[in-house]
Design a protein around this motif. Structure first.
Motif, PDB file in Angstrom:
ATOM      1  N   ALA A   1       0.823  -1.218   0.000  1.00 54.84           N
ATOM      2  CA  ALA A   1       0.000   0.000   0.000  1.00 54.84           C
ATOM      3  C   ALA A   1       0.857   1.268   0.000  1.00 54.84           C
ATOM      4  CB  ALA A   1      -0.912  -0.007   1.220  1.00 54.84           C
ATOM      5  N   GLN A   2       2.145   1.123   0.220  1.00 57.05           N
ATOM      6  CA  GLN A   2       3.021   2.309   0.234  1.00 57.05           C
ATOM      7  C   GLN A   2       3.177   2.857  -1.188  1.00 57.05           C
ATOM      8  OE1 GLN A   2       3.943   3.479   3.283  1.00 57.05           O
ATOM      9  NE2 GLN A   2       2.648   1.757   3.883  1.00 57.05           N
ATOM     10  N   PRO A   3       3.227   4.181  -1.321  1.00 54.21           N
ATOM     11  CA  PRO A   3       3.187   4.756  -2.679  1.00 54.21           C
ATOM     12  C   PRO A   3       4.374   4.381  -3.563  1.00 54.21           C
ATOM     13  CG  PRO A   3       3.539   6.455  -0.986  1.00 54.21           C
ATOM     14  CD  PRO A   3       3.150   5.209  -0.265  1.00 54.21           C
ATOM     15  N   ASP A   4       5.522   4.082  -2.980  1.00 50.16           N
ATOM     16  CA  ASP A   4       6.692   3.774  -3.826  1.00 50.16           C
ATOM     17  C   ASP A   4       7.053   2.295  -3.841  1.00 50.16           C
ATOM     18  OD1 ASP A   4       7.654   6.358  -4.966  1.00 50.16           O
ATOM     19  OD2 ASP A   4       7.502   6.917  -2.859  1.00 50.16           O
ATOM     20  N   ILE A   5       6.209   1.453  -3.269  1.00 50.52           N
ATOM     21  CA  ILE A   5       6.459   0.004  -3.287  1.00 50.52           C
ATOM     22  C   ILE A   5       5.551  -0.613  -4.343  1.00 50.52           C
ATOM     23  CG2 ILE A   5       6.392  -2.146  -1.960  1.00 50.52           C
ATOM     24  CD1 ILE A   5       7.122  -0.570   0.519  1.00 50.52           C
ATOM     25  N   ASP A   6       6.168  -1.271  -5.314  1.00 49.06           N
ATOM     26  CA  ASP A   6       5.426  -1.746  -6.494  1.00 49.06           C
ATOM     27  C   ASP A   6       5.343  -3.268  -6.566  1.00 49.06           C
ATOM     28  OD1 ASP A   6       5.410   0.998  -7.323  1.00 49.06           O
ATOM     29  OD2 ASP A   6       7.483   0.718  -7.962  1.00 49.06           O
ATOM     30  N   GLY A   7       5.483  -3.914  -5.411  1.00 53.64           N
ATOM     31  CA  GLY A   7       5.411  -5.365  -5.383  1.00 53.64           C
ATOM     32  C   GLY A   7       6.498  -5.926  -4.484  1.00 53.64           C
ATOM     33  N   GLY A   8       6.739  -7.223  -4.602  1.00 50.24           N
ATOM     34  CA  GLY A   8       7.674  -7.855  -3.678  1.00 50.24           C
ATOM     35  C   GLY A   8       8.576  -8.876  -4.340  1.00 50.24           C
ATOM     36  N   LEU A   9       9.707  -9.097  -3.699  1.00 48.29           N
ATOM     37  CA  LEU A   9      10.574 -10.233  -4.034  1.00 48.29           C
ATOM     38  C   LEU A   9      10.487 -11.154  -2.815  1.00 48.29           C
ATOM     39  CD1 LEU A   9      12.520 -11.693  -5.879  1.00 48.29           C
ATOM     40  CD2 LEU A   9      14.353 -10.213  -5.086  1.00 48.29           C
ATOM     41  N   ILE A  10      10.013 -12.356  -3.048  1.00 51.68           N
ATOM     42  CA  ILE A  10       9.592 -13.234  -1.957  1.00 51.68           C
ATOM     43  C   ILE A  10      10.470 -14.478  -1.927  1.00 51.68           C
ATOM     44  CG2 ILE A  10       7.570 -14.357  -0.915  1.00 51.68           C
ATOM     45  CD1 ILE A  10       7.081 -11.359  -1.724  1.00 51.68           C
ATOM     46  N   GLY A  11      11.137 -14.714  -0.815  1.00 52.74           N
ATOM     47  CA  GLY A  11      11.978 -15.909  -0.694  1.00 52.74           C
ATOM     48  C   GLY A  11      11.177 -17.068  -0.122  1.00 52.74           C
ATOM     49  N   GLY A  12      11.321 -17.286   1.196  1.00 57.10           N
ATOM     50  CA  GLY A  12      10.718 -18.439   1.861  1.00 57.10           C
ATOM     51  C   GLY A  12       9.253 -18.668   1.515  1.00 57.10           C
ATOM     52  N   ALA A  13       8.468 -17.606   1.510  1.00 62.26           N
ATOM     53  CA  ALA A  13       7.017 -17.770   1.290  1.00 62.26           C
ATOM     54  C   ALA A  13       6.684 -18.145  -0.154  1.00 62.26           C
ATOM     55  CB  ALA A  13       6.276 -16.487   1.691  1.00 62.26           C
ATOM     56  N   SER A  14       7.654 -18.076  -1.076  1.00 59.47           N
ATOM     57  CA  SER A  14       7.343 -18.464  -2.464  1.00 59.47           C
ATOM     58  C   SER A  14       7.453 -19.975  -2.669  1.00 59.47           C
ATOM     59  CB  SER A  14       8.280 -17.751  -3.451  1.00 59.47           C
ATOM     60  OG  SER A  14       9.591 -18.262  -3.373  1.00 59.47           O
ATOM     61  N   LEU A  15       7.921 -20.674  -1.641  1.00 61.92           N
ATOM     62  CA  LEU A  15       8.038 -22.135  -1.742  1.00 61.92           C
ATOM     63  C   LEU A  15       6.702 -22.814  -1.446  1.00 61.92           C
ATOM     64  CD1 LEU A  15      11.455 -22.462   0.100  1.00 61.92           C
ATOM     65  CD2 LEU A  15      11.050 -22.713  -2.364  1.00 61.92           C
ATOM     66  N   LYS A  16       5.783 -22.061  -0.877  1.00 61.77           N
ATOM     67  CA  LYS A  16       4.450 -22.614  -0.575  1.00 61.77           C
ATOM     68  C   LYS A  16       3.457 -21.899  -1.476  1.00 61.77           C
ATOM     69  CE  LYS A  16       5.494 -23.679   4.196  1.00 61.77           C
ATOM     70  NZ  LYS A  16       5.831 -22.822   5.336  1.00 61.77           N
ATOM     71  N   SER A  17       2.812 -22.670  -2.356  1.00 62.94           N
ATOM     72  CA  SER A  17       1.944 -22.058  -3.365  1.00 62.94           C
ATOM     73  C   SER A  17       0.867 -21.177  -2.728  1.00 62.94           C
ATOM     74  CB  SER A  17       1.318 -23.134  -4.242  1.00 62.94           C
ATOM     75  OG  SER A  17       0.695 -24.109  -3.438  1.00 62.94           O
ATOM     76  N   ARG A  18       0.248 -21.686  -1.641  1.00 61.75           N
ATOM     77  CA  ARG A  18      -0.854 -20.917  -1.023  1.00 61.75           C
ATOM     78  C   ARG A  18      -0.344 -19.560  -0.511  1.00 61.75           C
ATOM     79  NH1 ARG A  18      -5.625 -20.589  -2.220  1.00 61.75           N
ATOM     80  NH2 ARG A  18      -4.891 -18.495  -2.393  1.00 61.75           N
ATOM     81  N   ASP A  19       0.797 -19.580   0.184  1.00 62.11           N
ATOM     82  CA  ASP A  19       1.341 -18.327   0.730  1.00 62.11           C
ATOM     83  C   ASP A  19       1.719 -17.370  -0.394  1.00 62.11           C
ATOM     84  OD1 ASP A  19       1.007 -19.297   3.227  1.00 62.11           O
ATOM     85  OD2 ASP A  19       3.138 -19.479   3.737  1.00 62.11           O
ATOM     86  N   PHE A  20       2.379 -17.910  -1.420  1.00 61.77           N
ATOM     87  CA  PHE A  20       2.826 -17.032  -2.506  1.00 61.77           C
ATOM     88  C   PHE A  20       1.632 -16.379  -3.192  1.00 61.77           C
ATOM     89  CE2 PHE A  20       4.178 -16.329  -6.967  1.00 61.77           C
ATOM     90  CZ  PHE A  20       5.116 -15.332  -6.720  1.00 61.77           C
ATOM     91  N   VAL A  21       0.618 -17.177  -3.499  1.00 61.81           N
ATOM     92  CA  VAL A  21      -0.531 -16.610  -4.217  1.00 61.81           C
ATOM     93  C   VAL A  21      -1.302 -15.644  -3.304  1.00 61.81           C
ATOM     94  CG1 VAL A  21      -2.673 -17.134  -5.451  1.00 61.81           C
ATOM     95  CG2 VAL A  21      -0.638 -18.538  -5.817  1.00 61.81           C
ATOM     96  N   ASP A  22      -1.320 -15.918  -2.001  1.00 59.19           N
ATOM     97  CA  ASP A  22      -1.961 -14.945  -1.104  1.00 59.19           C
ATOM     98  C   ASP A  22      -1.201 -13.614  -1.122  1.00 59.19           C
ATOM     99  OD1 ASP A  22      -4.066 -16.533  -0.451  1.00 59.19           O
ATOM    100  OD2 ASP A  22      -3.255 -17.226   1.464  1.00 59.19           O
ATOM    101  N   ILE A  23       0.112 -13.672  -1.250  1.00 61.26           N
ATOM    102  CA  ILE A  23       0.888 -12.421  -1.358  1.00 61.26           C
ATOM    103  C   ILE A  23       0.568 -11.727  -2.685  1.00 61.26           C
ATOM    104  CG2 ILE A  23       3.219 -11.457  -1.524  1.00 61.26           C
ATOM    105  CD1 ILE A  23       4.118 -13.728   0.413  1.00 61.26           C
ATOM    106  N   VAL A  24       0.472 -12.509  -3.754  1.00 65.20           N
ATOM    107  CA  VAL A  24       0.102 -11.922  -5.059  1.00 65.20           C
ATOM    108  C   VAL A  24      -1.276 -11.245  -4.943  1.00 65.20           C
ATOM    109  CG1 VAL A  24      -0.412 -12.417  -7.484  1.00 65.20           C
ATOM    110  CG2 VAL A  24       1.478 -13.626  -6.341  1.00 65.20           C
ATOM    111  N   LYS A  25      -2.181 -11.924  -4.274  1.00 63.71           N
ATOM    112  CA  LYS A  25      -3.540 -11.373  -4.137  1.00 63.71           C
ATOM    113  C   LYS A  25      -3.570 -10.128  -3.241  1.00 63.71           C
ATOM    114  CE  LYS A  25      -6.882 -14.387  -3.380  1.00 63.71           C
ATOM    115  NZ  LYS A  25      -7.460 -15.605  -2.754  1.00 63.71           N
ATOM    116  N   ALA A  26      -2.611 -10.027  -2.334  1.00 63.50           N
ATOM    117  CA  ALA A  26      -2.574  -8.865  -1.445  1.00 63.50           C
ATOM    118  C   ALA A  26      -2.342  -7.579  -2.224  1.00 63.50           C
ATOM    119  CB  ALA A  26      -1.473  -9.045  -0.392  1.00 63.50           C
ATOM    120  N   TYR A  27      -1.968  -7.710  -3.501  1.00 64.05           N
ATOM    121  CA  TYR A  27      -1.738  -6.523  -4.328  1.00 64.05           C
ATOM    122  C   TYR A  27      -2.902  -6.285  -5.285  1.00 64.05           C
ATOM    123  CZ  TYR A  27       1.536  -3.029  -6.058  1.00 64.05           C
ATOM    124  OH  TYR A  27       2.168  -1.858  -6.374  1.00 64.05           O
ATOM    125  N   ASN A  28      -4.004  -6.983  -5.113  1.00 64.56           N
ATOM    126  CA  ASN A  28      -5.160  -6.801  -6.014  1.00 64.56           C
ATOM    127  C   ASN A  28      -5.735  -5.398  -5.907  1.00 64.56           C
ATOM    128  OD1 ASN A  28      -5.535  -8.972  -7.639  1.00 64.56           O
ATOM    129  ND2 ASN A  28      -6.808 -10.106  -6.184  1.00 64.56           N
TER     130      ASN A  28
END
Ligand code: PEP
Length: 254
Positions: free
Chosen positions: A227-254
Motif C-alpha cells: 500500500a506504500q506509494p513507492d512500493i510496487d510489489g515484492g521479491l519473496i523468498g521463503g514464502a514463495s516455496l508454498k503455493s498458497r502463501d505465494f498466491v496470497d501475497i500476489v492477491k494482497a496486491y489486487n
C-alpha cells in the motif's frame, strides 16, 4: 503506470518434481483467484526453467526467471550458465545482485554492472537487488550504501536500457530472518531510490520504474507494504516455496 510484480525466489530449494508441483498449483490459483493487473514471476533453479515456461504458456499473469547469469557471452566457465542460454529456454527475468550472491560468491557492484549489460543484451529483464546490512544501517550508512549500489551497478546504463530494469530493495537484515522492515522504513528507502533515479535520468523514468520490496514478506504483512506509494510489489523468498502463501501475497496486491 508502472508494472506491479510479485517475484518468488526459490533459491536452491525444490527438486525437479517438487518444483513442477508447486508451480502448477501457483498457476491454477493465479488463474482462478487473481483479478488485478499484477504479474507473478517465479525465479527457479536453472533445472526447472524450461518446464515452468512450458507450463506457464497461455497464462499471461505468470512468468519465469533465473536467479543468476554469467557476465560472459560463452566460454570456458565450467558450471556456469549464460544469459543467452537462459533466454533460449524462454525465461523473461534474471535476478542479479541478490545479497546471497554478493555475500557468498563475492559479487561486487563492478561485476554486477557487467552482468546487467549481458542480461539486457539478451533481452532479459534484470531484477536488480540492492540493500544494506544491519551493521550498515546501525552505522547510519544505508542511504550511502544504496546510492553506491545504484551508481556502480546500474547508473552506467542509458535511460532506455535502465527502463527495462526492475529494482528490488532488500535490506539484508530482513532476508530469511522473519524480521520485516516496517512499511515506513521500506517506503523511506523506496522514495529515496526513486528520487535518485529522477536525479540521474528523469522524473518520467523514475515514475515508470518498478521497485520491489524483499525481506520476510508474507501473506500477513504484504498488503501494508504494497500500500506504500513507492512500493510496487515484492521479491519473496521463503514464502514463495508454498503455493498458497505465494498466491496470497500476489492477491494482497489486487
Ligand atoms: C530473498 O531472498 O530475496 C527474500 C526476500 O527472502 P525471504 O522472503 O525469505 O526473506
Amino acid at each position: 503506470m508502472r508494472k506491479k510484480i510479485i517475484a518468488g525466489n526459490w533459491k536452491m530449494n525444490l527438486d525437479y518434481n517438487e518444483g513442477l508441483g508447486v508451480f502448477t498449483e501457483i498457476i491454477n490459483m493465479v488463474k482462478d483467484e487473481v483479478t488485478g493487473t499484477q504479474e507473478a514471476v517465479i525465479c527457479s533453479p536453472f533445472i526447472h526453467i524450461n518446464s515452468l515456461v512450458q507450463l506457464a504458456k497461455g497464462y499471461n499473469k505468470v512468468s519465469v526467471g533465473a536467479q543468476n547469469a554469467h557476465q560472459a557471452e560463452s566460454g570456458a566457465y565450467t558450471g556456469e550458465i549464460s544469459a543467452k542460454m537462459i533466454k533460449s529456454i524462454g525465461a523473461a527475468y534474471v535476478i542479479l545482485g541478490h545479497s546471497e550472491r554478493r555475500q557468498y560468491f563475492g559479487e561486487t557492484n563492478e561485476l554486477l554492472a557487467k552482468k546487467t549489460d549481458t542480461v539486457l543484451k539478451h533481452d532479459l529483464r534484470p531484477i536488480f537487488c540492492i540493500g544494506e546490512t544491519l551493521q550498515e544501517r546501525e552505522a547510519n550508512e544505508h542511504f550511502d550504501v544504496i546510492k553506491s549500489q545504484l551508481v556502480e551497478g546500474v547508473f552506467h546504463l542509458e535511460a532506455a536500457e535502465f527502463s527495462k530494469l526492475v529494482l528490488a530493495y532488500e535490506p539484508v537484515w530482513a532476508i530469511g530472518t522473519g524480521v520485516t522492515a516496517t512499511s515506513a522504513q521500506a517506503q523511506e528507502i523506496h522514495e529515496f531510490i526513486r528520487k535518485e533515479i529522477a536525479a540521474k535520468y528523469s522524473q518520467e523514468v523514475a515514475d515508470a520504474t518498478t521497485i520491489l520490496y524483499g525481506g520476510s514478506c508474507n501473506p500477513k504483512n504484504a498488503a501494508e507494504l504494497f500500500a506504500q506509494p513507492d512500493i510496487d510489489g515484492g521479491l519473496i523468498g521463503g514464502a514463495s516455496l508454498k503455493s498458497r502463501d505465494f498466491v496470497d501475497i500476489v492477491k494482497a496486491y489486487n
